[in-house]
Design an enzyme around this catalytic site. Structure first.
Site, short mmCIF file in Angstrom:
data_model
loop_
_atom_site.label_atom_id
_atom_site.label_comp_id
_atom_site.label_asym_id
_atom_site.label_seq_id
_atom_site.Cartn_x
_atom_site.Cartn_y
_atom_site.Cartn_z
N TYR A 124 115.75 105.76 58.33
CA TYR A 124 116.07 106.81 58.99
C TYR A 124 117.44 106.80 59.25
O TYR A 124 117.96 105.95 59.76
CB TYR A 124 115.46 106.81 60.48
CG TYR A 124 115.22 108.03 61.33
CD1 TYR A 124 116.26 109.05 60.96
CD2 TYR A 124 114.66 108.19 62.43
CE1 TYR A 124 116.37 110.29 61.75
CE2 TYR A 124 114.59 109.47 63.25
CZ TYR A 124 115.21 110.37 62.81
OH TYR A 124 115.27 111.29 63.64
N CYS A 125 118.17 107.70 58.75
CA CYS A 125 119.69 108.01 58.97
C CYS A 125 120.34 106.69 58.37
O CYS A 125 120.19 106.52 57.27
CB CYS A 125 120.01 108.28 60.44
SG CYS A 125 121.53 108.74 60.74
N VAL A 126 121.25 106.22 58.93
CA VAL A 126 121.96 105.13 58.54
C VAL A 126 121.21 104.08 57.97
O VAL A 126 121.67 103.34 56.99
CB VAL A 126 122.97 104.71 59.68
CG1 VAL A 126 122.29 104.12 60.91
CG2 VAL A 126 123.82 103.43 59.15
#
Length: 622
Positions: free
Chosen positions: A355-357
């Site tokens: 998720y994301c980074v």
């Protein structure tokens, strides 16, 4: 005064305010005639003023005793520097622009005042429902239109904000990057300058103040001082949620722990489960329980109910002991978690979500595994609003020039960046919604904070290792090196995303302002294996946390071979509701085999040594 072309506009400019002042004060004088202010009222308002002054002086005394207590991002000098830099870039000194601006302003005043029978045409009648030229949801309350003064105030503000934004677009000699920075700064400053944010200019606040006899201001001051003391803007009641009780409640056990993360395994609720387990890597910029808010919103609980053995990584909030942690350590941690799950359950492969980074990091992890010939450890990879190509990374690019990186480094003297800085940064990306809306409601109107789990999570900040943060912003956001084959090395291994053949499911948010859909799409251009791209309604959080039972939003798929996001949208099929069922169908298709949910598939059973109950200690560290 007359000119050859008719009335002098400058005369009208001064006549209009005079008429407005008479309109303002005549009704007040008439209403208060013969009704003197009582001594009791005078004493009451004096007491309110003294109370506010006393509260502020007490706070200032605290700051003198501990000058470091005031968070630096509340320092007005930082805002002054921002404003001065902005002013130097604006073409405000151009006489032609000034003249045009004044003439447009005069016309606006005449137009607005004419709606109230106060314009230069003395024969004009006031409109029972004034039709104002500009609208904005900050001024949607009818009280902004009920009186000519407040109508003129907010219409003038909207006009000036509009014109200043246009000046940014017309400014000459700016690079694309600098113009984008100027757009962001302009919006930040004009958002702050909104009359809605100032009590004497806001009719809703003024009316509330009279109704409560100033109690709203006292309560608002309490809220403001509490936030100043904690160095962070509050969005919700901080006492409304307790980890493991009414948030992050899905049953499970911490089954593995390192100095960087804990690994949670969730208790199965089905008799059989998919043989290939799933590990979720959430972003360490926030707490993992965004995916386990409550029973109705929890992606974790839902996935468990679908017969998936779910593991979750809970990252430790950085402290001084993590001053040497870099990106390589997070890649090694992902590989370590994958290997631990494989050994624990005696399986050859896992599914992984980033998720994301953590999705960006998962892409690097896959590239490292492929380079080492260990790619079969991961059966499939899913990316939630993640980026690998940062050319179109949105407004966060405004924070990665050399000056910004130097400033961020100065904020990390102990080897970690206080999570409140990141919270302030993300709030600035949506200033009207995440800053000024709460200034008005909680500081000026004195309203109680809501008990909202998503807002609680948003304010539950984590500290970041300073070296990792600087490295990430420099190498990825600024220099965009991850998409250059072998330009980066991770754990002494060159990274080439083109080697990745793992089947991937890529989810992007249509309205994502942190990882824009255009940026997330570019993952499809980097990997060599089969890729499914899904565009979800809403943004970075609600686009992901959208359980089927909510009936919200929609998602789009395209079974063709689009070469760009634009082509994807042109041929996409829209589906109502959540994309989660589409994902679980895809996941089952990658490895459909099931087994009984017994033994170590149920953590903490006979003979299974575990560390503690979910959600674990790390998620509670500050």
């Amino acid at each position: 005064m007359m000119t050859d072309d008719g009335p002098d506009p400058f005369t009208n400019m001064f006549e209009a305010p005079a008429k407005l002042a008479r309109a303002l004060f005549a009704p007040m004088a008439e209403a208060t005639a013969g009704t003197p202010v009582s001594a009791e009222d005078m004493r009451h308002w004096a007491d309110v003023g003294m109370k506010l002054q006393s509260m502020w002086l007490e706070y200032q005394t605290e700051q003198l005793a501990d000058p470091q207590a005031l968070a630096p991002f509340f320092d007005p000098a930082r805002w002054m520097e921002l404003a001065q830099d902005w002013y130097r870039q604006m073409p405000l000194a151009d006489p032609a622009q000034q003249q045009a601006l004044m003439q447009e302003g005069i016309a606006l005043w005449q137009q607005v005042l004419g709606q109230y029978g106060l314009g230069p045409d003395t024969a004009a009648q006031a409109s029972p429902e004034p039709e104002l030229p500009r609208s904005d949801r900050r001024f949607a309350d009818p009280r902004w239109r009920a009186h000519p003064a407040y109508a003129l105030i907010h219409q003038t503000y909207l006009f000036l904000a509009e014109r200043v934004a246009a000046m940014v677009e017309s400014a000459e000699g700016l690079s694309d990057e600098r113009r984008e920075q100027l757009r962001f700064t302009t919006r930040t400053l004009t958002d702050a300058a909104s009359p809605a944010n100032y009590p004497l200019l806001n009719p809703v606040v003024m009316e509330r103040t009279l109704e409560t006899r100033g109690e709203n201001l006292i309560k608002g001051m309490e809220h403001l001082l509490a936030d100043l003391r904690r160095g962070q803007l509050s969005h919700t009641d901080p006492s409304a949620f307790t980890l493991g009780e009414n948030i992050a409640t899905t049953p499970g056990k911490v089954v593995h722990e390192t100095p960087l993360y804990q690994l949670i395994q969730y208790t199965p609720t089905t008799e059989t489960v998919l043989a290939t387990p799933l590990v979720i890597f959430p972003p360490w910029i926030n707490r993992f329980y965004i995916l386990d808010l409550n029973a109705k919103k929890s992606f974790v609980r839902w996935a468990v109910e679908q017969g998936v053995t779910v593991f979750m990584v809970s990252w430790k909030s950085a402290d001084a002991d993590m001053k040497d942690v870099v990106w390589d350590d997070y890649v090694r941690a992902q590989i370590d978690a994958i290997d631990h799950i494989r050994a624990r359950l005696k399986v050859p492969q896992v599914h992984a979500i980033g998720y994301c980074v953590a999705g960006t990091t998962l892409a690097a992890t896959l590239a490292v595994l492929h380079r080492r010939g260990e790619q079969d450890k991961v059966k499939s990879a899913t990316f939630f609003t993640a980026q690998v190509d940062f050319e179109k990374a949105g407004e966060l690019l405004n924070f990665v020039d050399d000056q910004q990186l130097t400033a961020i480094k100065a904020l990390s003297p102990d080897g970690y960046l206080d999570g409140r800085y990141m919270a302030a940064t993300f709030n600035m990306l949506r200033g009207t919604d995440l800053i000024w809306n709460y200034v008005v409601n909680n500081y000026l109107l004195g309203e109680d904070y809501p008990a909202f789990d998503l807002l609680h999570w948003n304010g539950d900040v984590t500290n970041l290792p300073a070296k990792w943060h600087e490295q990430y912003l420099r190498d990825l956001y600024r220099d965009n090196r991850l998409v250059e084959a072998d330009a980066l090395q991770v754990d002494d291994t060159p990274v080439d995303l083109g080697l990745v053949e793992t089947p991937c499911y890529i989810q992007a948010g249509k309205e994502d302002h942190i990882a824009p859909a255009e940026s997330a799409w570019r993952i499809t251009e980097q990997f060599s294996g089969p890729v499914k791209f899904v565009l979800a309604g809403s943004g970075h959080i609600a686009g992901v946390v959208n359980p089927p039972g909510s009936g919200k939003y929609q998602y789009w798929t395209n079974d063709g071979e689009p070469r760009s996001l634009a082509e994807f949208r042109e041929g996409a099929e829209e589906h109502p509701g959540s994309w989660w069922p589409d994902w679980i169908e895809w996941l089952r298709g990658q490895a459909p085999e099931t087994i009984a949910a017994k033994g170590k598939r149920a953590p903490g059973g006979r003979g299974d040594s575990v560390i503690e109950d979910a959600p674990g200690r790390y998620v509670a560290t500050r």
